[in-house]
Design an enzyme around this catalytic site. Sequence first.
Site, mmCIF file in Angstrom:
data_model
loop_
_atom_site.group_PDB
_atom_site.id
_atom_site.type_symbol
_atom_site.label_atom_id
_atom_site.label_comp_id
_atom_site.label_asym_id
_atom_site.label_seq_id
_atom_site.Cartn_x
_atom_site.Cartn_y
_atom_site.Cartn_z
ATOM 1 N N GLY A 45 -0.045 -4.801 -1.835
ATOM 2 C CA GLY A 45 -0.971 -5.571 -2.649
ATOM 3 C C GLY A 45 -0.238 -6.435 -3.645
ATOM 4 C CB SER A 46 -1.343 -9.446 -5.509
ATOM 5 O OG SER A 46 -2.469 -8.897 -6.173
ATOM 6 N N GLY A 100 -2.376 0.173 -4.718
ATOM 7 C CA GLY A 100 -3.641 -0.421 -5.110
ATOM 8 C C GLY A 100 -4.800 0.375 -4.552
ATOM 9 C CE LYS A 112 -4.439 3.734 -1.175
ATOM 10 N NZ LYS A 112 -4.041 2.343 -1.501
ATOM 11 C CD GLU A 121 -2.423 2.254 1.751
ATOM 12 O OE1 GLU A 121 -2.127 1.062 1.587
ATOM 13 O OE2 GLU A 121 -3.603 2.651 1.847
#
Length: 232
Positions: A45-46, A100, A112, A121
Amino acid sequence: MKWENKIASNALWSGEISNLRNKEHVAEQVSQFVKNGDTIGIGSGSTSYLALRKIASRVAEEQLDILAIPTSKEAEMNCSYLGLTTTSLVAARPDWGFDGADEVDDQRRLIKGRGGALFAEKLVMASSPKTYILVDESKHVTKLGEKFSVPLEIDPRAVHIVETALGDFPCEEVHLRMAAAKDGPVLTEAGNFLLDAKFHHIGNDLEKELSAIPGVVESGLFIGYSVEILTV
């Protein structure tokens, strides 16, 4: 386009640049948690990418010795580009991690898996004493599942088994996730399919109940994990 430019484009310019300053602040905060000798679970993610850049900068400047356990091929390539040594859960256990989320409720329950890496994850999060979840205000919800469906990673042979079993749940709709850039369904890094299931109500036992369906590899529900929410 060079690979490093592709990373920046994918991670930083995916439609969420208005709060870049806030993301930078949280990324800096996460980087300060790093101690020499740490093994860290690395999400995608960013904001996670910004945190990874800050961590890599500290590692280089202070000559820190750390290991990274990436939760996806994207995270692995980011670590490689930034010069961080990677390992796996087979060889090491994370001291902590960051990632994230698509949704977070006031009980710190998460959805998620929009990126398709939910299985890895969850393995990394379950192995970590603590995971920092980096989200903006739009990811906070009063009712889990109000914005997004729950992803289910399933064995391709079990599509009909899982769809039939979901009929016994408070499930509004189920869709096989289809690819945008190729014909056919999305394939996870493990070669599995993704079903996106919308639920009327998400109780604390739903994660375990979904995992008990034959053919379900993992669900995108993260309930009861040791997480700390950092909001940008």
